[in-house]
Design a protein around this motif. Structure first.
Motif: not given
Length: 601
Positions: A259-270
C-alpha cells in the motif's frame, strides 16, 4: 596531405541547424536520466531540486541574452573567446587589453569545454552499466554497475563521438535534429505517465514497490529477516536463487499487498517524498536552492555553443542570436521544468528520494514502475529499455555538440597562437578542427575515468546490505566498496568533476556578461535593459553561485568535499594558465597588451 592552415569554414548552417546543435547540448533526454541521482545526493538539499533548476534557468537566460547581443555585433568562430577580443579592440579606452581579455576568457572556457565532455562519457559508462545490469542482474548490479566496465565504455564512447565530430558539422547536425525530436517526445511520454501514476495512486491504494537488486517492481511487501554485519543488525530482504524478493505472507496465507504512501522523511530525518505538487516547486530553503542550482547548471549549459559556429552559419547575425534564446527556452523552460516536476512528483514510499540517491539511473527505475502500471506487472522493463534507446541517442548528441563547440574554441585559440599552433589547422576534406577534436576526445576519456573512480562516495555511499549483494568480478566489481563507512568517507568523484565543470561554466558566463557591457558601452544601439541591467544581473548571479562553492559547505548546505575539490581543480587550472601565458608570450616575443587595433570588426 589532409590538412590546411587556412581559417575558412564552409557556411552550411541555417536557423534550424544552429538551433538543433545548441538543443542537442542541452539534452533533457540524457540529463534527466543521469543527473537526477547527482542532485539527489547533494546532502539534505534534494527537496529544492525543481526551484534550483528554475534559478539556474533564470541565470542562464540573462547570460543567453548577452551571448545573443554579442553575436549580433561579432559573428564568427570562437564564441566568448572571439567576443572578448572584438569587444575590447572596438572599445575606445580599453582596446589595449584585447589579447589579455581573450586569453582569460578562452582559458576559463576550457575549464568548462574540456571537462564537460568527460562528465558525459562518464555518465554514458554508468548508463550502459545500468542497462547491462538490468538485463543480466547476476552478472552486474544495475543500481551500482562495475567500475572497470564503466571506464571501458567511457573510453570507447569518447573515441566514437570524436569520429563523428571529425567527419564535419553537416553530418553532426543531421544526427542532432533526429536526436532532439526523438528524445523530447520520449521524455514527455514518461512525464505524462509519471504524473498519471501519482494521480491514480492515492495513499493506501495498492501500488508497486521497487527492488534495486532485481531491478523490478512488485505489488507485495517484501519478507525480511534480521542479519548482523560489522556489529550492526539490519533487516534483510529474503530472496530466492534468482535474487527475486520473497513476499511477506499475511494471516490468510496470501502475499500482503503493498500500500502506497507519501511520507515526508524517514526516522533519520532523510527526505523521502513530496506531499503535494505545490511542495515540488517550493523553495524549502534558500541555501538549498543555491546548492541545487550549482549542480543544475550542468543540465542547462549549451545554448552558447551555437555562437562558436558563426563561421559555419549562412546568416550568422540574424540566426545565431535567435538560436541561442530558442534552444534554451525549448529545452530549459519547457522540457526540463515539466520533466523534473513529473519525476519529483512521482516519488512515493515505493520509490523515494533515498532510492534515487542510491541508484545509478533513478529515472530508469521510475520508468520500470510506471511501465509496470501501464503495461502490466513485469513489463515495465520493456518500457524502460525502449526509452533507454532515446537516452543513448541523446548522450551521443550532447557529447557530440560539446566536442564540436570545445574544439572550435581551441581551434580559434590555435589560430591566434594562444595555444599550440597545430590546434588551429583544419582537415582539408572535412574542414573540421580535427586535431582539437581528437585531443579533446583523449582528455574526455581520461576525465571520464577519473569521474568513475568513486561515483557512489559521500552521500551516495552504498549501504552494507547492498554491498553484500554486489556481484564480484573483473567487470562487475565496484571499486572501494568494502563498507558503507569507507565509501562515505571518500568524495563523490562524479559530483566533484561535475562541479569543476560547472565552476568553469559560471566563470565563463560571468565574463561573457562583462564582455557584453564592454561591447555596447558607447555603442549607438545601446539598450539599458539588454546591455546593462541584464548583464549586471548575470554577473551577480554567476558570481553568487561561484562564491557559494566556498561558503555553502561551511553553512551546512550540501556536502563539503566535492565543491572544495572542484575549487582546487579550478585554482590549479588558473595558475597553470598564468604560467603558460607568461612563458608562451616570452618565447614568442609577444606583448601582453596590444599595440595596434588592427583586426577589429
Amino acid at each position: 596531405m589532409a590538412e590546411k592552415s587556412t581559417t575558412e569554414m564552409k557556411a552550411t548552417l541555417g536557423l534550424t541547424g544552429l538551433t538543433m546543435n545548441a538543443m542537442a547540448l542541452i539534452a533533457p533526454g540524457a540529463f534527466l536520466w543521469l543527473t537526477f541521482s547527482i542532485q539527489a545526493t547533494t546532502g539534505v538539499t534534494a527537496p529544492a531540486m525543481w526551484i534550483g533548476i528554475l534559478f539556474a534557468l533564470i541565470l542562464c537566460l540573462a547570460t543567453a541574452v548577452c551571448y545573443a547581443e554579442l553575436a549580433k555585433l561579432y559573428p564568427g568562430t570562437g564564441s566568448s573567446y572571439y567576443f572578448a577580443e572584438q569587444s575590447f579592440l572596438n572599445h575606445d579606452k580599453h582596446w589595449r587589453y584585447a589579447r589579455l581579455s581573450k586569453f582569460i576568457v578562452g582559458w576559463a572556457s576550457h575549464l568548462y569545454y574540456w571537462i564537460y565532455p568527460g562528465v558525459m562519457v562518464a555518465v554514458t559508462g554508468i548508463f550502459c552499466g545500468y542497462i547491462v545490469g538490468t538485463l543480466y542482474p547476476n552478472f552486474m548490479s544495475a543500481t551500482n554497475p562495475g567500475t572497470m566496465f564503466e571506464m571501458v565504455v567511457a573510453v570507447l564512447f569518447s573515441l566514437g563521438v570524436a569520429y563523428i565530430a571529425h567527419r564535419g558539422v553537416t553530418g553532426s547536425t543531421a544526427v542532432n535534429i533526429a536526436i532532439n525530436v526523438i528524445q523530447i517526445s520520449a521524455l514527455l511520454v514518461f512525464s505524462v505517465l509519471a504524473i498519471g501514476y501519482r494521480l491514480n495512486h492515492p495513499p493506501g491504494s495498492v501500488a508497486y514497490l521497487f527492488d534495486s537488486v532485481s531491478g523490478e517492481a512488485y505489488t507485495y511487501e517484501f519478507a525480511t529477516t534480521q542479519t548482523t554485519a560489522n556489529g550492526q543488525t539490519t533487516e534483510t530482504i529474503l530472496r530466492d536463487a534468482n535474487m527475486v524478493p520473497q513476499p511477506k505472507m499475511g494471516a490468510d496465507g496470501k502475499p500482503v499487498p503493498y500500500q502506497i504512501s507519501y511520507p515526508d522523511k524517514d526516522a533519520m530525518g532523510n527526505f523521502l517524498t513530496y506531499a503535494s505538487g505545490s511542495s515540488v516547486v517550493k523553495m524549502h530553503n534558500f541555501g538549498w536552492m543555491f546548492v541545487q542550482a550549482t549542480v543544475a547548471i550542468l543540465i542547462l549549459v549549451g545554448f552558447e555553443s551555437v555562437t562558436s559556429m558563426g563561421g559555419e552559419a549562412i546568416n550568422p547575425k540574424r540566426h545565431v542570436p535567435i538560436a541561442v534564446i530558442t534552444s534554451l527556452l525549448v529545452q530549459g523552460a519547457f522540457c526540463y521544468l515539466i520533466e523534473y516536476f513529473s519525476a519529483n512528483y512521482f516519488l512515493n514510499s515505493g520509490y523515494t528520494m533515498q532510492n534515487a540517491a542510491g541508484s545509478s539511473a533513478p529515472i530508469g527505475d521510475m520508468m520500470i514502475v510506471v511501465g509496470d502500471a501501464l503495461l502490466g506487472s513485469g513489463r515495465g522493463r520493456i518500457f524502460m529499455l525502449i526509452e533507454s534507446v532515446t537516452v543513448f541517442l541523446a548522450l551521443i548528441g550532447t557529447t557530440l555538440s560539446c566536442i564540436n563547440t570545445g574544439a572550435r574554441v581551441t581551434y580559434a585559440m590555435g589560430k591566434d597562437q594562444e595555444v599550440p599552433e597545430h590546434f588551429g589547422i583544419l582537415h582539408e576534406k572535412n574542414l573540421s578542427p580535427h586535431r582539437a577534436i581528437w585531443a579533446l576526445a583523449i582528455i574526455s576519456a581520461v576525465i571520464g575515468c577519473i569521474a568513475l573512480l568513486m561515483p557512489f562516495g559521500d552521500a551516495g555511499a552504498i549501504v552494507d546490505s547492498a554491498i553484500a549483494t554486489l556481484p564480484h568480478g573483473f567487470w562487475s566489481s565496484v571499486w572501494f566498496a568494502t563498507s558503507h563507512d569507507h565509501m562515505a568517507a571518500l568524495p563523490q568523484s562524479l559530483l566533484t568533476i561535475t562541479l569543476a565543470s560547472n565552476f568553469g561554466t559560471f566563470l565563463l558566463y560571468m565574463l561573457s556578461c562583462v564582455i557584453c557591457i564592454v561591447a555596447y558601452q558607447g555603442h549607438p544601439n545601446f539598450s539599458a535593459m539588454r546591455h546593462l541591467f541584464i548583464p549586471v544581473f548575470g554577473v551577480l548571479a554567476n558570481l553568487a553561485c561561484m562564491i557559494f562553492y566556498l561558503i555553502g559547505p561551511f553553512l551546512g548546505y550540501g556536502t563539503k568535499m566535492e565543491p572544495l575539490l572542484a575549487l582546487g581543480i579550478a585554482a590549479v587550472w588558473a595558475i597553470y594558465g598564468a604560467i603558460y601565458f607568461t612563458r608562451a608570450s616570452r618565447a614568442a616575443g609577444r606583448a601582453t597588451f596590444v599595440a595596434s587595433r588592427a583586426g577589429r570588426a
